[in-house]
Design a protein around this motif. Structure first.
Motif, PDB file in Angstrom:
ATOM      1  N   VAL A 120       0.836  -1.213   0.000  1.00  0.00           N
ATOM      2  CA  VAL A 120       0.000   0.000   0.000  1.00  0.00           C
ATOM      3  C   VAL A 120       0.869   1.260   0.000  1.00  0.00           C
ATOM      4  CG1 VAL A 120      -1.662   1.334   1.362  1.00  0.00           C
ATOM      5  CG2 VAL A 120      -2.018  -1.120   1.025  1.00  0.00           C
ATOM      6  N   LYS A 121       1.973   1.225   0.757  1.00  0.00           N
ATOM      7  CA  LYS A 121       2.892   2.364   0.803  1.00  0.00           C
ATOM      8  C   LYS A 121       3.481   2.636  -0.591  1.00  0.00           C
ATOM      9  CE  LYS A 121       6.092   5.102   3.070  1.00  0.00           C
ATOM     10  NZ  LYS A 121       6.874   5.536   1.938  1.00  0.00           N
ATOM     11  N   ALA A 122       3.858   1.553  -1.285  1.00  0.00           N
ATOM     12  CA  ALA A 122       4.441   1.706  -2.622  1.00  0.00           C
ATOM     13  C   ALA A 122       3.434   2.376  -3.567  1.00  0.00           C
ATOM     14  CB  ALA A 122       4.861   0.345  -3.165  1.00  0.00           C
ATOM     15  N   TYR A 123       2.158   1.966  -3.457  1.00  0.00           N
ATOM     16  CA  TYR A 123       1.138   2.579  -4.320  1.00  0.00           C
ATOM     17  C   TYR A 123       0.851   4.021  -3.909  1.00  0.00           C
ATOM     18  CZ  TYR A 123       0.359  -1.376  -7.269  1.00  0.00           C
ATOM     19  OH  TYR A 123       0.548  -2.346  -8.207  1.00  0.00           O
ATOM     20  N   GLY A 127      -5.017  -8.283   1.762  1.00  0.00           N
ATOM     21  CA  GLY A 127      -3.906  -7.343   1.730  1.00  0.00           C
ATOM     22  C   GLY A 127      -3.546  -6.823   0.357  1.00  0.00           C
ATOM     23  N   ILE A 128      -4.307  -7.225  -0.665  1.00  0.00           N
ATOM     24  CA  ILE A 128      -4.058  -6.750  -2.037  1.00  0.00           C
ATOM     25  C   ILE A 128      -4.911  -5.505  -2.309  1.00  0.00           C
ATOM     26  CG2 ILE A 128      -4.419  -7.303  -4.492  1.00  0.00           C
ATOM     27  CD1 ILE A 128      -2.083  -8.835  -3.430  1.00  0.00           C
ATOM     28  N   PRO A 129      -4.313  -4.421  -2.801  1.00  0.00           N
ATOM     29  CA  PRO A 129      -5.100  -3.215  -3.109  1.00  0.00           C
ATOM     30  C   PRO A 129      -5.819  -3.301  -4.470  1.00  0.00           C
ATOM     31  CG  PRO A 129      -2.735  -2.716  -2.818  1.00  0.00           C
ATOM     32  CD  PRO A 129      -2.872  -4.195  -2.976  1.00  0.00           C
ATOM     33  N   ILE A 130      -6.784  -2.412  -4.651  1.00  0.00           N
ATOM     34  CA  ILE A 130      -7.543  -2.346  -5.910  1.00  0.00           C
ATOM     35  C   ILE A 130      -8.079  -0.922  -6.099  1.00  0.00           C
ATOM     36  CG2 ILE A 130      -9.744  -3.057  -4.822  1.00  0.00           C
ATOM     37  CD1 ILE A 130     -10.262  -4.729  -7.458  1.00  0.00           C
ATOM     38  N   GLY A 131      -8.328  -0.536  -7.339  1.00  0.00           N
ATOM     39  CA  GLY A 131      -8.986   0.742  -7.639  1.00  0.00           C
ATOM     40  C   GLY A 131     -10.393   0.477  -8.160  1.00  0.00           C
ATOM     41  N   ILE A 132     -11.338   1.388  -7.853  1.00  0.00           N
ATOM     42  CA  ILE A 132     -12.742   1.159  -8.201  1.00  0.00           C
ATOM     43  C   ILE A 132     -13.281   2.342  -9.010  1.00  0.00           C
ATOM     44  CG2 ILE A 132     -15.062   0.712  -7.257  1.00  0.00           C
ATOM     45  CD1 ILE A 132     -13.128  -1.521  -6.506  1.00  0.00           C
ATOM     46  N   LYS A 133     -13.920   2.038 -10.129  1.00  0.00           N
ATOM     47  CA  LYS A 133     -14.553   3.090 -10.944  1.00  0.00           C
ATOM     48  C   LYS A 133     -15.598   3.821 -10.094  1.00  0.00           C
ATOM     49  CE  LYS A 133     -16.901   3.686 -15.443  1.00  0.00           C
ATOM     50  NZ  LYS A 133     -17.418   2.999 -16.646  1.00  0.00           N
ATOM     51  N   ASP A 134     -15.699   5.135 -10.315  1.00  0.00           N
ATOM     52  CA  ASP A 134     -16.517   5.926  -9.397  1.00  0.00           C
ATOM     53  C   ASP A 134     -18.023   5.862  -9.660  1.00  0.00           C
ATOM     54  OD1 ASP A 134     -16.706   7.339  -7.092  1.00  0.00           O
ATOM     55  OD2 ASP A 134     -16.277   9.290  -7.976  1.00  0.00           O
ATOM     56  N   ASN A 135     -18.482   4.752 -10.249  1.00  0.00           N
ATOM     57  CA  ASN A 135     -19.933   4.513 -10.303  1.00  0.00           C
ATOM     58  C   ASN A 135     -20.317   3.226  -9.565  1.00  0.00           C
ATOM     59  OD1 ASN A 135     -18.820   2.727 -12.129  1.00  0.00           O
ATOM     60  ND2 ASN A 135     -20.259   3.170 -13.792  1.00  0.00           N
ATOM     61  N   ILE A 136     -19.363   2.711  -8.775  1.00  0.00           N
ATOM     62  CA  ILE A 136     -19.609   1.492  -7.998  1.00  0.00           C
ATOM     63  C   ILE A 136     -19.559   1.885  -6.517  1.00  0.00           C
ATOM     64  CG2 ILE A 136     -18.733  -0.810  -7.429  1.00  0.00           C
ATOM     65  CD1 ILE A 136     -17.536  -0.898 -10.303  1.00  0.00           C
ATOM     66  N   LEU A 194      -9.550  -7.530   0.253  1.00  0.00           N
ATOM     67  CA  LEU A 194      -8.972  -6.554  -0.675  1.00  0.00           C
ATOM     68  C   LEU A 194      -9.141  -5.141  -0.136  1.00  0.00           C
ATOM     69  CD1 LEU A 194      -9.620  -9.009  -2.916  1.00  0.00           C
ATOM     70  CD2 LEU A 194      -8.701  -7.198  -4.350  1.00  0.00           C
ATOM     71  N   ILE A 195      -8.225  -4.265  -0.501  1.00  0.00           N
ATOM     72  CA  ILE A 195      -8.172  -2.907   0.047  1.00  0.00           C
ATOM     73  C   ILE A 195      -8.325  -1.891  -1.089  1.00  0.00           C
ATOM     74  CG2 ILE A 195      -6.738  -1.269   1.292  1.00  0.00           C
ATOM     75  CD1 ILE A 195      -5.169  -3.670   2.406  1.00  0.00           C
ATOM     76  N   SER A 196      -9.317  -1.013  -0.983  1.00  0.00           N
ATOM     77  CA  SER A 196      -9.512  -0.019  -2.039  1.00  0.00           C
ATOM     78  C   SER A 196      -8.558   1.160  -1.871  1.00  0.00           C
ATOM     79  CB  SER A 196     -10.953   0.480  -2.024  1.00  0.00           C
ATOM     80  OG  SER A 196     -11.056   1.618  -2.856  1.00  0.00           O
ATOM     81  N   LEU A 197      -7.919   1.554  -2.982  1.00  0.00           N
ATOM     82  CA  LEU A 197      -7.015   2.714  -2.968  1.00  0.00           C
ATOM     83  C   LEU A 197      -7.750   3.996  -3.333  1.00  0.00           C
ATOM     84  CD1 LEU A 197      -3.907   1.168  -4.751  1.00  0.00           C
ATOM     85  CD2 LEU A 197      -4.096   1.738  -2.320  1.00  0.00           C
ATOM     86  N   GLY A 198      -8.979   3.864  -3.882  1.00  0.00           N
ATOM     87  CA  GLY A 198      -9.729   5.067  -4.223  1.00  0.00           C
ATOM     88  C   GLY A 198     -10.673   4.859  -5.384  1.00  0.00           C
ATOM     89  N   LYS A 199     -11.358   5.968  -5.747  1.00  0.00           N
ATOM     90  CA  LYS A 199     -12.377   5.926  -6.796  1.00  0.00           C
ATOM     91  C   LYS A 199     -11.829   6.601  -8.056  1.00  0.00           C
ATOM     92  CE  LYS A 199     -15.869   4.357  -5.986  1.00  0.00           C
ATOM     93  NZ  LYS A 199     -17.117   4.870  -5.449  1.00  0.00           N
TER      94      LYS A 199
END
Lengths: 100, 485
Positions: B26-29, B69-78, B112-117
């Protein structure tokens, strides 16, 4: 129908905008009209397809009517839902007076 | 080792061997976002602070599963509970979701961990992310070019290593086309395979959520996580759960692939066309049967798409009335003016254009000529695919007739922008799955994607064919975005 150019009058575009509850500014009317005419001209291709004896596809799955019991769920979410309301009062959405 | 260069399956290997922690990932991202987001502008909301806390918790309590513990990004309509869902619209600028979409519940259950929208065209209407109310997103290969759309933020973020993978949504190509423009893998699953509950509706009979990933293996893994029946989405289909990673085999011997000649005709860029012909040769060399075929429905499908999608959008977006949530105009004298002024000020021009088109085709006098007729033509198009799939396993086409175009180049011509969707739209009309995978760079260094289309619920064959191509061509190993200014 395929060969005729679609023509939309000012009154017609304003009527459609009114149905959609959108106000078009004087400078927008011509733009929206032109876009709509161009897109409808293109969309008229559908009329060149023979659909004699062909049914409508409403959804791509066969079973689009799926029934469930008529039971209220997620009641506990009321306060959370109301947090997004532009105006609220005593657990209800607040709107201006409807009948004057 | 640069953590943000790795695919998710590589990150999982390192987590399993305890050579890395979730906090380090997460720090690296977070650092990468600090460094590159100013150039790419893929995000609407960054939630790396919350992500760090989640990672700390997972590291101290121990991982509870493969993806923990794996991050992910989510489209801002979800929807993510407690986080803004803006749909890149002024209408929802301050909307905080009160619940999780089903796909988010599934991801959270796996740790899983969201990094943002991630940024998008407003309400997913567009193919360039230029219709975002907030800002444009830039293509990491050339910052003067669009990332595609509508999931442009998701595709650019994956390509720029701002997130390891992302979710997008695809109504007429909104996952596959930006994946193609950004040189990554994008899958639109079969309609009904992934629950739409908690996805802000654009055109409900066409919308599907799907993965945008660095490679085909990650795509299969993310589909494993999000697929499945959901009683909250009445169109989700109750089929047996599959493990799509089992389909990741480098072998296409005996596979029958069709290349429709109409999708390589006029309007398709010469370099894109050649990339498809080269891909066809690659498959032949690897033992597949490749044949030219005819699928002459492109323009009809596009016409059907703009009628049906706009009709459904005008109905779906009727809920934005300034009463229960979303933007409310400051000035009004009565209830009707709340509706009109809130919608007029809250929606951008492209959204209004589509609502007006949809209202027109549904209005009395035009309903039969446009909407009903389009639904019949939709049947004809479905039948055409069925006919081809009686003989073939896979259809190979370009994902887009061109590579990424310049920011501002097409934004003034709606019809021209719509015509660019001609390769992806028919797939949504028929409800079949499609995947875009990168093939090569064009002479200007921009990625070209190829699209593979499969039978309903036959994502396995798509993954097998995509994986085989990827292993052979090795696009990702040989090419990296340059952030050209």
């Amino acid at each position: 129908m395929e060969n005729e150019k679609v023509q939309i009058s000012d009154e017609e575009i304003l009527h459609i905008a009114k149905l959609a509850r959108i106000k078009l500014g004087d400078n927008e009317i011509q733009d929206y009209k032109k876009n709509l005419e161009e897109i409808l001209d293109f969309a008229n291709i559908v009329n060149s397809v023979d659909t004699e004896n062909i049914g409508e596809t409403i959804g791509v799955n066969e079973n689009y009517n799926r029934f469930r019991a008529d039971v209220v769920t997620n009641k506990e979410m009321r306060d959370k839902l109301l947090q997004n309301a532009p105006s609220q009062d005593e657990g209800m959405f607040r709107i201006p007076k409807v009948i004057s | 080792m640069n953590i943000t260069d790795l695919t998710v399956h590589e990150l999982i290997d390192l987590l399993d061997k305890k050579e890395i922690t979730s906090q380090e990932i997460v720090k690296a991202y977070a650092d990468r976002i600090d460094e590159k987001e100013k150039d790419v502008q893929a995000f609407v909301t960054v939630t790396t602070d919350d992500a760090s806390k989640m990672a700390e918790k997972i590291d101290s309590e121990g991982r509870n599963g493969k993806f923990s513990g794996i991050p992910i990004g989510i489209k801002d309509n979800i929807n993510i509970d407690g986080v803004k869902t803006t749909c890149s619209s002024r209408m929802l600028e301050n909307f905080v979701s009160p619940y999780n979409a089903t796909v988010i519940d599934k991801l959270h259950a796996e740790g899983l961990i969201s990094l943002g929208k991630l940024n998008m065209d407003e309400f997913a209407m567009g193919g360039s992310t230029e219709h975002s109310y907030f800002h444009n997103t830039c293509n990491p290969w050339d910052l003067n070019k669009v990332p595609g759309g509508s999931s442009g933020g998701s595709a650019a973020a994956v390509a720029a290593n701002l997130v390891p993978w992302a979710l997008g949504s695809d109504t007429g190509g909104s996952i596959r086309q930006p994946a193609s423009f950004c040189g990554i893998v994008g899958l639109k699953p079969t309609y009904g395979l992934v629950s739409r509950y908690g996805l802000v509706a654009f055109a409900s009979s066409l919308d599907q959520i799907g993965p945008l990933t660095k490679d085909v293996t990650d795509s299969a893994m993310l589909l494993n996580l999000i697929a499945g029946y959901d009683e909250k989405d009445s169109t989700s289909v109750n089929i047996e759960k599959k493990d799509y990673t089992k389909a990741l085999v480098k072998d296409v011997k005996g596979l029958k692939i069709a290349v429709p000649k109409e999708f390589l005709a006029e309007g398709v860029n010469e370099e894109v066309k050649n990339a498809i012909l080269e891909a066809a040769e690659t498959y032949k060399k690897l033992g597949a049967t490749v044949e030219e075929c005819s699928l002459d429905i492109g323009k009809e499908a596009l016409a059907v798409y703009y009628i049906i999608a706009c009709a459904e959008a005008s109905s779906n977006l009727g809920r934005f009335d300034g009463i229960r949530y979303g933007y409310r105009a400051e000035n009004f004298d009565n209830l009707r003016e709340i509706y009109i002024n809130s919608r007029t000020e809250g929606f951008g021009p492209e959204v209004k254009r589509r609502i007006i088109l949809g209202t027109y085709v549904l209005s009395s006098g035009y309903y039969d000529a446009y909407y009903k007729k389009a639904q019949k033509v939709r049947t004809v198009i479905r039948d055409e695919y069925q006919r081809l799939f009686e003989k073939y396993d896979i259809i190979l086409t370009p994902t887009s007739p061109t590579v990424a175009f310049g920011i501002g180049e097409k934004s003034n011509n709606p019809l021209e922008m719509y015509l660019a969707d001609i390769c992806t739209v028919p797939v949504n009309i028929a409800g079949v799955p499609g995947i875009s995978i990168p093939a090569k760079l064009d002479s200007n260094g921009m990625p070209i994607g190829i699209q593979l289309i499969g039978k309903h619920f036959d994502e396995e064959t798509l993954f097998r064919a995509a994986f085989t191509f990827e292993q052979e061509v090795k696009f990702r190993a040989n090419n990296k975005p340059e952030f050209k200014k």
